[in-house]
Design an enzyme around this catalytic site. Structure first.
Site, short mmCIF file in Angstrom:
data_model
loop_
_atom_site.label_atom_id
_atom_site.label_comp_id
_atom_site.label_asym_id
_atom_site.label_seq_id
_atom_site.Cartn_x
_atom_site.Cartn_y
_atom_site.Cartn_z
N HIS A 24 -2.19 37.26 64.27
CA HIS A 24 -2.23 38.73 64.28
C HIS A 24 -3.67 39.22 64.08
O HIS A 24 -4.12 40.13 64.76
CB HIS A 24 -1.38 39.31 63.13
CG HIS A 24 0.09 39.06 63.21
ND1 HIS A 24 0.80 38.48 62.19
CD2 HIS A 24 0.99 39.33 64.19
CE1 HIS A 24 2.08 38.42 62.52
NE2 HIS A 24 2.23 38.91 63.73
N LYS A 48 16.31 43.81 59.64
CA LYS A 48 15.79 42.45 59.38
C LYS A 48 15.82 42.21 57.87
O LYS A 48 15.92 43.13 57.07
CB LYS A 48 14.36 42.34 59.90
CG LYS A 48 14.29 42.16 61.42
CD LYS A 48 12.91 41.67 61.84
CE LYS A 48 12.85 41.48 63.34
NZ LYS A 48 11.51 41.06 63.79
N ARG A 97 2.09 34.94 73.25
CA ARG A 97 1.83 33.52 72.97
C ARG A 97 2.37 32.61 74.06
O ARG A 97 1.88 31.51 74.25
CB ARG A 97 2.50 33.11 71.64
CG ARG A 97 1.80 33.61 70.42
CD ARG A 97 2.70 33.58 69.22
NE ARG A 97 3.78 34.56 69.37
CZ ARG A 97 4.65 34.88 68.43
NH1 ARG A 97 4.59 34.28 67.27
NH2 ARG A 97 5.58 35.79 68.65
N SER A 135 5.05 34.34 62.08
CA SER A 135 5.33 34.63 60.67
C SER A 135 6.50 33.79 60.18
O SER A 135 6.51 33.32 59.04
CB SER A 135 5.66 36.12 60.48
OG SER A 135 4.60 36.92 60.89
P1 ADP Z 1 7.68 41.72 65.98
O1 ADP Z 1 8.80 41.62 64.99
O2 ADP Z 1 7.48 43.10 66.55
O3 ADP Z 1 7.63 40.65 67.05
P2 ADP Z 1 5.50 40.32 64.74
O4 ADP Z 1 4.83 40.67 63.46
O5 ADP Z 1 6.21 39.03 64.80
O6 ADP Z 1 6.41 41.55 65.06
O7 ADP Z 1 4.45 40.36 65.93
C1 ADP Z 1 3.72 41.52 66.25
C2 ADP Z 1 2.95 41.26 67.54
O8 ADP Z 1 2.01 40.22 67.34
C3 ADP Z 1 3.81 40.81 68.73
O9 ADP Z 1 3.27 41.36 69.91
C4 ADP Z 1 3.65 39.31 68.72
O10 ADP Z 1 3.84 38.76 70.01
C5 ADP Z 1 2.20 39.20 68.29
N1 ADP Z 1 1.90 37.90 67.68
C6 ADP Z 1 2.57 37.28 66.69
N2 ADP Z 1 2.01 36.10 66.40
C7 ADP Z 1 0.95 35.96 67.25
C8 ADP Z 1 -0.03 34.93 67.49
N3 ADP Z 1 -0.01 33.78 66.81
N4 ADP Z 1 -0.96 35.14 68.45
C9 ADP Z 1 -0.95 36.29 69.17
N5 ADP Z 1 -0.06 37.28 69.00
C10 ADP Z 1 0.88 37.13 68.06
#
Ligand code: ADP
Length: 172
Positions: A24, A48, A97, A135
């Site tokens: 992130h 969630k 990803r 996460s």
């Molecule tokens: P959500 O529940 O909306 O998917 P996340 O916190 O999991 O929220 O992810 C927020 C954004 O960050 C999403 O667009 C996700 O694809 C992106 N993201 C999560 N992990 C990574 C990573 N390792 N590299 C690039 N983008 C990521």
């Protein structure tokens, strides 16, 4: 038109951030170079079952983005496009990803565009070294007291340890 009259380019990076990872942070850092303001928006989603409360997630995000002057942290519980109108933002940043991410993200982006044609989604490809990182993986490893130091900033590692217990070596 002089620079003070020019509209600021405001982008929103929405997500759960439960907790924020280096994946992130990489996206936040790169987006902050492309837009005048980035609003990292923590989705306050009651369906969630998060490990960190919205307040904890915001607090962590504030700490790990303190060196980026044009990055702000907020939370929202509304349609994303409505939140964005309120903030005068027209761009959604999302990270990709994998092909699996893309399929889901395409659906989200199309829906948001249908709800509000003034909103565009900009995708940023993950840095290859974070392509496996999520996460939920971080939480699974922390729950079994594994090493997450390559995956999250020290502030997040500290908070995970407080919730899940100290790291245990692989061999006793
Ligand atoms: P959500 O529940 O909306 O998917 P996340 O916190 O999991 O929220 O992810 C927020 C954004 O960050 C999403 O667009 C996700 O694809 C992106 N993201 C999560 N992990 C990574 C990573 N390792 N590299 C690039 N983008 C990521």
């Amino acid at each position: 038109m002089n620079s003070t009259n020019q509209q600021q380019r405001v982008a929103v990076y929405p997500g759960s951030f439960d907790p924020v990872t280096y994946g992130h942070l990489d996206i936040i850092q790169r987006a902050a170079r492309q837009y005048d303001r980035i609003i990292v928006a923590v989705l306050n989603n009651t369906s969630k079952n998060p490990m960190f409360s919205v307040e904890e997630r915001k607090d962590i995000l504030h700490k790990v983005t303190k060196d980026f002057p044009n990055v702000e942290v907020e939370s929202f519980r509304d349609l994303l496009v409505r939140f964005m109108r309120m903030k005068n933002a027209s761009v959604i940043i999302r990270g990709i990803r994998s092909v699996t991410d893309f399929e889901y993200e395409l659906q989200l982006a199309s829906t948001n565009h249908m709800l509000d044609e003034g909103i565009d989604t900009v995708f940023m490809m993950t840095h290859p070294k974070y392509s496996y990182l999520s996460s939920s993986i971080v939480k699974e490893i922390a729950n079994f007291q594994g090493d997450v130091s390559q995956m999250v900033p020290p502030e997040v590692e500290k908070r995970l340890r407080e919730k899940c217990g100290p790291e245990r070596p692989l061999r006793q």
